[in-house]
Design an enzyme around this catalytic site. Structure first.
Site, mmCIF file in Angstrom:
data_model
loop_
_atom_site.group_PDB
_atom_site.id
_atom_site.type_symbol
_atom_site.label_atom_id
_atom_site.label_comp_id
_atom_site.label_asym_id
_atom_site.label_seq_id
_atom_site.Cartn_x
_atom_site.Cartn_y
_atom_site.Cartn_z
ATOM 1 N N SER A 49 1.210 -0.988 0.074
ATOM 2 C CA SER A 49 0.187 -0.168 -0.174
ATOM 3 C C SER A 49 0.854 1.010 0.021
ATOM 4 C CB SER A 49 -1.033 0.160 1.101
ATOM 5 O OG SER A 49 -1.540 1.337 1.580
ATOM 6 N N TYR A 109 -1.927 -1.205 10.344
ATOM 7 C CA TYR A 109 -1.926 -1.438 9.047
ATOM 8 C C TYR A 109 -0.548 -0.901 8.317
ATOM 9 C CZ TYR A 109 -3.966 -1.092 4.211
ATOM 10 O OH TYR A 109 -4.194 -1.469 2.930
HETATM 11 P P1 NAD Z 1 -11.555 -6.022 0.372
HETATM 12 O O1 NAD Z 1 -12.122 -6.026 1.636
HETATM 13 O O2 NAD Z 1 -12.295 -5.740 -0.889
HETATM 14 O O3 NAD Z 1 -10.985 -7.442 -0.111
HETATM 15 C C1 NAD Z 1 -10.047 -8.137 0.816
HETATM 16 C C2 NAD Z 1 -10.243 -9.850 0.529
HETATM 17 O O4 NAD Z 1 -9.345 -10.362 1.641
HETATM 18 C C3 NAD Z 1 -11.583 -10.586 0.339
HETATM 19 O O5 NAD Z 1 -11.503 -11.465 -0.567
HETATM 20 C C4 NAD Z 1 -11.545 -10.967 1.883
HETATM 21 O O6 NAD Z 1 -12.356 -12.199 2.056
HETATM 22 C C5 NAD Z 1 -10.110 -11.303 1.751
HETATM 23 N N1 NAD Z 1 -9.756 -11.627 3.568
HETATM 24 C C6 NAD Z 1 -10.031 -10.526 4.582
HETATM 25 N N2 NAD Z 1 -9.658 -11.475 5.652
HETATM 26 C C7 NAD Z 1 -8.930 -12.905 5.409
HETATM 27 C C8 NAD Z 1 -8.546 -13.843 6.139
HETATM 28 N N3 NAD Z 1 -8.627 -13.956 7.376
HETATM 29 N N4 NAD Z 1 -8.358 -14.792 5.214
HETATM 30 C C9 NAD Z 1 -8.667 -14.922 3.932
HETATM 31 N N5 NAD Z 1 -8.990 -13.995 3.319
HETATM 32 C C10 NAD Z 1 -9.374 -12.870 4.115
HETATM 33 O O7 NAD Z 1 -10.163 -5.186 0.105
HETATM 34 P P2 NAD Z 1 -9.288 -4.520 -0.827
HETATM 35 O O8 NAD Z 1 -9.293 -3.225 -0.790
HETATM 36 O O9 NAD Z 1 -9.357 -5.381 -2.209
HETATM 37 O O10 NAD Z 1 -7.822 -5.043 -0.372
HETATM 38 C C11 NAD Z 1 -7.138 -5.959 -1.110
HETATM 39 C C12 NAD Z 1 -5.507 -5.624 -0.587
HETATM 40 O O11 NAD Z 1 -5.220 -4.468 -0.853
HETATM 41 C C13 NAD Z 1 -5.415 -5.485 1.018
HETATM 42 O O12 NAD Z 1 -4.286 -6.223 1.404
HETATM 43 C C14 NAD Z 1 -5.340 -4.097 1.226
HETATM 44 O O13 NAD Z 1 -4.656 -3.726 2.486
HETATM 45 C C15 NAD Z 1 -4.429 -3.632 -0.144
HETATM 46 N N6 NAD Z 1 -4.754 -2.447 -0.520
HETATM 47 C C16 NAD Z 1 -6.264 -1.620 -0.448
HETATM 48 C C17 NAD Z 1 -6.143 -0.388 -0.981
HETATM 49 C C18 NAD Z 1 -7.487 0.163 -1.191
HETATM 50 O O14 NAD Z 1 -7.661 1.429 -1.239
HETATM 51 N N7 NAD Z 1 -8.579 -0.640 -1.243
HETATM 52 C C19 NAD Z 1 -5.206 0.396 -0.967
HETATM 53 C C20 NAD Z 1 -3.923 -0.132 -0.660
HETATM 54 C C21 NAD Z 1 -3.573 -1.404 -0.570
#
Ligand code: NAD
Length: 264
Positions: free
Chosen positions: A146, A159
């Site tokens: 991130s 985080y």
């Molecule tokens: P999201 O909530 O849409 O998806 C998260 C996914 O992780 C889902 O499929 C969920 O079921 C799964 N998950 C959560 N806990 C779990 C566990 N204990 N075991 C197995 N699966 C689990 O989130 P997202 O925004 O798509 O985030 C995905 C990644 O990208 C994360 O690592 C997040 O930190 C990172 N990220 C997101 C953003 C953003 O703005 N959305 C920005 C930077 C980084």
């Protein structure tokens, strides 16, 4: 877009039932990779999701419900991928959760869960994927860090700590594989409008008495100069680049795709 760059290869994407992981899984399937999905959600919806993607891109897909905070379940998922597809060629460590609170109010169990899911799970999948990748002398490991792997924000201690840790882990993995055909890199997105971020939009709308649209604009205005969300498709295209021959010597980078967030 369909291509055969990754045909015959298998990608395992953790947390791919939603958001960024789902976008990246689709992009890799679009390159011909078989996909092992993982993540939480309604069992029937998940089955439809992976069956439809398999059909759309003419690849094989499977699903494992490992909880990424549980090392024994992670090991079972990696074994499942071995038995089903003969190993993992592309490993995308994407599963992640968020919690927002000041340090003195931060629930201890949330700290532990964020570190386990956002950081430690990548250690387990990587340590279990590397022997097979080394045997084939080819592999791609893509860690979803991130902008919070590069800079901090108040109220996101766990985080930010986990994501900085993941960027560090990416560099060490890249060094330990530097004279092999395995690469490891991190992607550092800014705001992407997924359920993880919608939760923060909703909290802000409630706190400041804003509409959903106004809360989104306020969130972007604070950190992301483009004023636009990054999309899962754009992140998928970057993951595909890391998997391409042009990415052979891209090793240990933390590549931000953040609408200018970290340029400030
Ligand atoms: P999201 O909530 O849409 O998806 C998260 C996914 O992780 C889902 O499929 C969920 O079921 C799964 N998950 C959560 N806990 C779990 C566990 N204990 N075991 C197995 N699966 C689990 O989130 P997202 O925004 O798509 O985030 C995905 C990644 O990208 C994360 O690592 C997040 O930190 C990172 N990220 C997101 C953003 C953003 O703005 N959305 C920005 C930077 C980084």
């Amino acid at each position: 877009m369909k291509s055969s760059m990754l045909s015959g290869k298998t990608a395992l994407v953790t947390g791919s039932t939603s958001g960024i992981g789902l976008g990246i899984a689709r992009s890799l399937a679009g390159q011909g990779a078989n996909i092992v999905f993982n993540g939480f959600g309604d069992a029937r919806q998940i089955e439809t999701l992976y069956t439809d993607i398999g059909r759309e891109f003419a690849v094989q897909t499977a699903y494992h419900n490992a909880d990424m905070s549980k090392p024994a379940e992670i090991a079972a998922m990696m074994q499942f991928a071995d038995e089903k597809f003969g190993g993992v060629d592309v490993l995308v460590n994407n599963a992640g959760i968020q919690h927002v609170a000041n340090i003195e109010d931060f629930p201890v169990e949330k700290w532990d869960a964020i570190l386990a899911i956002n950081l430690t799970s990548a250690f387990h999948t990587t340590r279990l994927a590397l022997p097979g990748m080394k045997q084939k002398n080819w592999g791609r490991i893509v860690n979803l860090a991130s902008v919070h792997g590069l800079v901090g924000s108040a109220q996101k201690s766990a985080y930010v700590a986990a994501k900085h840790g993941l960027v560090g882990f990416t560099k060490v993995t890249a060094l330990e594989t530097a004279h092999t055909g395995i690469t490891c890199n991190a992607i550092c997105p800014g705001w992407v409008l997924t359920p993880l971020v919608q939760q923060q939009v909703d909290d802000r709308a409630a706190r400041d008495g804003l509409s959903n649209d106004a809360a989104k604009k306020a969130l972007l205005a604070e950190k992301q100069p483009s004023g636009e969300f990054v999309t899962p498709e754009e992140l998928g295209a970057l993951a595909v680049f890391f998997c391409s021959p042009a990415g052979d010597q891209v090793r240990g980078v933390a590549w931000n795709m953040d609408g200018g967030w970290t340029a400030q």
